[in-house]
Scaffold this active site. Structure first.
Site, PDB file in Angstrom:
ATOM      1  N   HIS A 271       0.852  -1.192   0.000  1.00 56.34           N
ATOM      2  CA  HIS A 271       0.000   0.000   0.000  1.00 56.34           C
ATOM      3  C   HIS A 271       0.884   1.236   0.000  1.00 56.34           C
ATOM      4  CE1 HIS A 271      -3.187   2.814   1.107  1.00 56.34           C
ATOM      5  NE2 HIS A 271      -4.012   1.860   0.729  1.00 56.34           N
ATOM      6  N   ASP A 328      -7.965  -5.273  -0.434  1.00 55.79           N
ATOM      7  CA  ASP A 328      -8.390  -6.113  -1.564  1.00 55.79           C
ATOM      8  C   ASP A 328      -8.039  -7.581  -1.413  1.00 55.79           C
ATOM      9  OD1 ASP A 328      -7.499  -3.294  -3.475  1.00 55.79           O
ATOM     10  OD2 ASP A 328      -9.537  -4.065  -3.211  1.00 55.79           O
TER      11      ASP A 328
HETATM   12  C1  SDX Z   1      -5.972   0.093  -3.179  1.00 57.20           C
HETATM   13  O1  SDX Z   1      -4.130   4.489  -2.071  1.00 57.20           O
HETATM   14  C2  SDX Z   1      -5.173   3.929  -1.519  1.00 57.20           C
HETATM   15  O2  SDX Z   1      -5.673   4.312  -0.479  1.00 57.20           O
HETATM   16  C3  SDX Z   1      -5.713   2.753  -2.331  1.00 57.20           C
HETATM   17  C4  SDX Z   1      -6.767   1.911  -1.643  1.00 57.20           C
HETATM   18  C5  SDX Z   1      -8.059   2.698  -1.420  1.00 57.20           C
HETATM   19  O3  SDX Z   1      -8.803   2.362  -0.500  1.00 57.20           O
HETATM   20  O4  SDX Z   1      -8.336   3.587  -2.284  1.00 57.20           O
HETATM   21  O5  SDX Z   1      -6.278   1.461  -0.382  1.00 57.20           O
HETATM   22  C6  SDX Z   1      -7.140   0.701  -2.498  1.00 57.20           C
HETATM   23  O6  SDX Z   1      -5.692   0.438  -4.300  1.00 57.20           O
HETATM   24  C7  SDX Z   1      -5.117  -0.894  -2.427  1.00 57.20           C
HETATM   25  C8  SDX Z   1      -3.915  -1.410  -3.273  1.00 57.20           C
HETATM   26  C9  SDX Z   1      -4.425  -2.510  -4.190  1.00 57.20           C
HETATM   27  N1  SDX Z   1      -3.326  -2.883  -5.148  1.00 57.20           N
HETATM   28  C10 SDX Z   1      -2.718  -4.077  -5.040  1.00 57.20           C
HETATM   29  O7  SDX Z   1      -2.930  -4.891  -4.146  1.00 57.20           O
HETATM   30  C11 SDX Z   1      -1.727  -4.347  -6.163  1.00 57.20           C
HETATM   31  C12 SDX Z   1      -0.437  -4.946  -5.589  1.00 57.20           C
HETATM   32  N2  SDX Z   1       0.243  -3.887  -4.825  1.00 57.20           N
HETATM   33  C13 SDX Z   1       1.208  -3.092  -5.489  1.00 57.20           C
HETATM   34  O8  SDX Z   1       1.162  -2.949  -6.839  1.00 57.20           O
HETATM   35  C14 SDX Z   1       1.790  -1.985  -4.665  1.00 57.20           C
HETATM   36  O9  SDX Z   1       2.012  -2.468  -3.411  1.00 57.20           O
HETATM   37  C15 SDX Z   1       1.021  -0.702  -4.583  1.00 57.20           C
HETATM   38  C16 SDX Z   1       0.779  -0.115  -5.923  1.00 57.20           C
HETATM   39  C17 SDX Z   1      -0.277  -0.890  -3.872  1.00 57.20           C
HETATM   40  C18 SDX Z   1       1.853   0.268  -3.767  1.00 57.20           C
HETATM   41  O10 SDX Z   1       3.015   0.429  -4.467  1.00 57.20           O
HETATM   42  P1  SDX Z   1       4.182   1.340  -3.884  1.00 57.20           P
HETATM   43  O11 SDX Z   1       3.932   1.828  -2.528  1.00 57.20           O
HETATM   44  O12 SDX Z   1       4.467   2.311  -4.954  1.00 57.20           O
HETATM   45  O13 SDX Z   1       5.300   0.320  -3.677  1.00 57.20           O
HETATM   46  P2  SDX Z   1       6.492   0.210  -4.637  1.00 57.20           P
HETATM   47  O14 SDX Z   1       5.938  -0.076  -5.991  1.00 57.20           O
HETATM   48  O15 SDX Z   1       7.373   1.392  -4.417  1.00 57.20           O
HETATM   49  O16 SDX Z   1       7.190  -1.108  -4.105  1.00 57.20           O
HETATM   50  C19 SDX Z   1       8.158  -1.069  -3.065  1.00 57.20           C
HETATM   51  C20 SDX Z   1       8.831  -2.426  -3.172  1.00 57.20           C
HETATM   52  C21 SDX Z   1       9.301  -2.753  -4.576  1.00 57.20           C
HETATM   53  O17 SDX Z   1      10.387  -3.676  -4.464  1.00 57.20           O
HETATM   54  P3  SDX Z   1      11.906  -3.069  -4.583  1.00 57.20           P
HETATM   55  O18 SDX Z   1      11.982  -2.321  -5.891  1.00 57.20           O
HETATM   56  O19 SDX Z   1      12.119  -2.181  -3.383  1.00 57.20           O
HETATM   57  O20 SDX Z   1      12.791  -4.309  -4.553  1.00 57.20           O
HETATM   58  O21 SDX Z   1       7.863  -3.453  -2.847  1.00 57.20           O
HETATM   59  C22 SDX Z   1       7.650  -4.268  -3.975  1.00 57.20           C
HETATM   60  C23 SDX Z   1       8.139  -3.502  -5.181  1.00 57.20           C
HETATM   61  O22 SDX Z   1       8.537  -4.398  -6.193  1.00 57.20           O
HETATM   62  N3  SDX Z   1       6.205  -4.511  -4.023  1.00 57.20           N
HETATM   63  C24 SDX Z   1       5.664  -5.693  -4.234  1.00 57.20           C
HETATM   64  C25 SDX Z   1       4.279  -5.499  -4.140  1.00 57.20           C
HETATM   65  N4  SDX Z   1       4.024  -4.216  -3.885  1.00 57.20           N
HETATM   66  C26 SDX Z   1       5.229  -3.592  -3.823  1.00 57.20           C
HETATM   67  N5  SDX Z   1       6.231  -6.884  -4.504  1.00 57.20           N
HETATM   68  C27 SDX Z   1       5.368  -7.920  -4.664  1.00 57.20           C
HETATM   69  N6  SDX Z   1       4.020  -7.829  -4.584  1.00 57.20           N
HETATM   70  C28 SDX Z   1       3.448  -6.619  -4.323  1.00 57.20           C
HETATM   71  N7  SDX Z   1       2.136  -6.521  -4.244  1.00 57.20           N
END
Ligand code: SDX
Length: 393
Positions: A271, A328
Site C-alpha cells: 500500500h 483487496d
Molecule cells: C488500493 O491508495 C489507496 O488508499 C488505495 C486503496 C483505497 O482504499 O483507495 O487502499 C485501495 O488500491 C489498495 C492497493 C491494491 N493494489 C494491489 O494490491 C496491487 C499490488 N500492490 C502493489 O502494486 C503496490 O504495493 C502498490 C501499488 C499498492 C503500492 O506500491 P508502492 O507503494 O508504490 O510500492 P512500490 O511499488 O514502491 O514497491 C516497493 C517495493 C518494490 O520492491 P523493490 O523495488 O524495493 O525491490 O515493494 C515491492 C516492489 O517491487 N512490491 C511488491 C508489491 N508491492 C510492492 N512486490 C510484490 N508484490 C506486491 N504486491
C-alpha cells in the site's frame, strides 16, 4: 494544526490538498471517517449513514437519516431510455467500462443538475448518483447474463434492493439473507473513503476544472478500474485461482514474486500509505470466514489466501518492504461466495467508494481558494534544437 498532527510547511507543500474528511495513519494502521474509527463504523453504523457522515460531516439524527433514505429511494429508477444503453455493449464487456460510461451518460439525462456552483443541483446530483449506481451495476450484470432487469423495490433497504436487482428473477420471490446483506453493507462502509487515493484524486482533479459531478465520478471509476488500485480485488482472486490450479504451490509462487518475474506480484499486498496492516483487511478477513461458514460454502481459496498471508508475513522480503495485506486481499473470496462474478468485484468497490468521491468533490468545490489542477513537471527532454528537412535526416 489539525488537532491530530502539526503539518510542517514541507508536508503541506508535498500534500496534494488539505481535507477534513478522512484521516489515515499508515504506520499505526489508523483509518477514521470524520474522526470516527473505521472499526466502530463497520460494527455499528450502516453504509447509508456513513454516506451521510462523509458528505455532510456529522452522523445524522434519526429524522435526518429518514429524510436522506427517503430522498435516495425517490431516485433509484433509471429513465426508461437509459435501458437501451446496456444492450448496446457486448455481453462480455467489463462492467467497470459499462459503469464509467453509464455514470458519464447520467449527465445527458439529468441536465438540470450539472452546475457545480448551485448547492441544490450539487445535492440532487449527489443523491441521484447514490440512488442509481446500484441500479446501473445490477442492470449491467443482468444484461451480461441475458436475464431480465428488475425494477428497484423501494420497500427494501439500500443493500437489499441491490442484491434483489442483482440476483432476483421476475418469476420467483427473492429471499434476502439478512446476514449477507449486513456483511455487504459493512464491506461498503470499509470502502467508503480513503483520503487522496488514485481514484479520489482523479475525481478532484477533473472537478477542479468545474466539470460536473457525474463526469468527475465517471473519471474516478476509470481510475479505480486499474489492477494496481480497485482492480486488485479481481486480480487477487485470479491469482489465487492460478496458484490453486498449480496445486497450491504457495512457496513456488512466493519464489516467483521475490524473483520479480514479469507480471508476478502478490496482488492484495502492499500500500502507498499503510506500512503496517491495513485496518480494513483485518475486518474483511474475519468476515470472510463468517460468510463462508454461514453459506456452507467452504472455499479452498480462503485457506490458500490465509496460507499465502502467513508465508509472506514471515518472509523478510515482504517484511523489509513493509508489504502487508490491503483491503483487496480477502474481499474477492467473500464476493465470490455471495454469488458475484469475478469481473464485478471492482464494481462493488466503486459502489462503496461513491460517497467518498462525492464528499471529496464537494469539499473541493466549496473551497474558495479552488484552483484548477495543473501539476508542474521537471523537463528532462532535448535542449533547444532546430528543424532539419527530411532530405538531411
Ligand atoms: C488500493 O491508495 C489507496 O488508499 C488505495 C486503496 C483505497 O482504499 O483507495 O487502499 C485501495 O488500491 C489498495 C492497493 C491494491 N493494489 C494491489 O494490491 C496491487 C499490488 N500492490 C502493489 O502494486 C503496490 O504495493 C502498490 C501499488 C499498492 C503500492 O506500491 P508502492 O507503494 O508504490 O510500492 P512500490 O511499488 O514502491 O514497491 C516497493 C517495493 C518494490 O520492491 P523493490 O523495488 O524495493 O525491490 O515493494 C515491492 C516492489 O517491487 N512490491 C511488491 C508489491 N508491492 C510492492 N512486490 C510484490 N508484490 C506486491 N504486491
Amino acid at each position: 494544526e489539525t488537532g491530530y498532527v502539526t503539518l510542517d510547511p514541507g508536508f503541506v507543500n508535498t500534500a496534494s490538498c488539505t481535507s477534513a474528511i478522512t484521516y489515515i495513519d499508515g504506520d499505526a494502521g489508523i483509518l477514521r471517517y470524520r474522526g470516527y474509527p473505521i472499526e466502530e463504523l463497520a460494527e455499528r453504523s450502516s453504509f447509508v449513514e456513513v454516506a451521510y457522515l462523509l458528505i455532510y460531516g456529522e452522523l445524522p439524527t434519526s429524522a435526518q437519516l429518514e429524510d436522506f433514505e427517503g430522498r435516495i429511494r425517490e431516485h433509484t429508477l433509471l429513465h426508461e431510455d437509459f435501458k437501451a444503453f446496456f444492450s448496446g455493449f457486448p455481453r462480455d464487456a467489463h462492467p467497470m467500462a459499462v459503469l464509467s460510461s453509464a455514470v458519464s451518460a447520467l449527465s445527458t439525462f439529468y441536465q438540470d443538475s450539472l452546475d457545480p456552483s448551485d448547492p441544490d443541483q450539487v445535492d440532487i446530483s449527489s443523491i441521484r448518483l447514490i440512488s442509481k449506481l446500484p441500479t446501473i451495476a445490477a442492470y449491467a450484470y443482468k444484461t451480461s447474463i441475458g436475464q431480465p432487469l428488475l425494477y428497484p423495490d423501494n420497500s427494501l433497504g439500500y443493500i437489499e434492493n441491490f442484491l434483489r436487482m442483482s440476483f432476483g428473477l421476475p418469476t420467483v420471490p427473492y429471499e434476502i439473507d439478512p446476514e449477507i446483506a449486513r456483511v455487504l453493507d459493512m464491506l461498503f462502509v470499509l470502502h467508503a473513503d480513503h483520503e487522496q487515493n488514485c481514484s479520489t484524486s482523479t475525481v478532484r482533479m477533473v472537478g477542479s476544472s468545474q466539470a460536473n459531478l457525474f463526469s468527475s465520478v465517471s473519471a474516478g471509476v476509470n481510475a479505480l478500474f486499474g489492477p494496481l488500485h480497485g482492480g486488485a480485488n479481481q486480480a487477487v482472486l485470479e491469482m489465487l485461482e492460478r496458484i490453486h490450479q498449480n496445486g497450491d504451490d504457495v512457496d513456488g509462487f512466493v519464489r516467483r514474486v521475490k524473483a520479480k518475474e514479469p507480471g508476478v506480484k502478490l496482488m492484495g499486498f502492499g500500500h502507498r500509505v499503510y506500512r503496517n496492516y491495513d485496518p480494513r483487511a483485518a475486518v474483511v478477513k474475519k468476515a470472510t470466514r463468517e460468510v463462508l461458514d454461514r453459506l456452507g460454502k467452504p472455499d479452498p481459496l480462503l485457506d490458500l489466501a490465509m496460507r499465502l498471508e502467513e508465508v509472506a508475513l514471515n518472509d523478510d522480503y515482504f517484511v523489509e518492504r513493509k508489504l502487508y495485506p490491503n483491503v483487496d486481499f480477502y474481499t474477492g473470496v467473500i464476493y465470490k461466495a455471495m454469488g458475484f462474478p469475478t469481473n464485478a468485484f471492482t464494481v462493488l468497490f466503486a459502489l462503496g467508494r461513491l460517497p467518498g468521491w462525492i464528499a471529496q468533490w464537494r469539499e473541493m468545490m466549496a473551497d474558495p481558494a479552488l484552483k484548477i489542477g495543473r501539476p508542474r513537471q521537471v523537463y528532462t527532454g532535448s535542449p533547444e534544437r532546430h528543424y532539419t528537412g527530411i532530405e538531411k535526416r
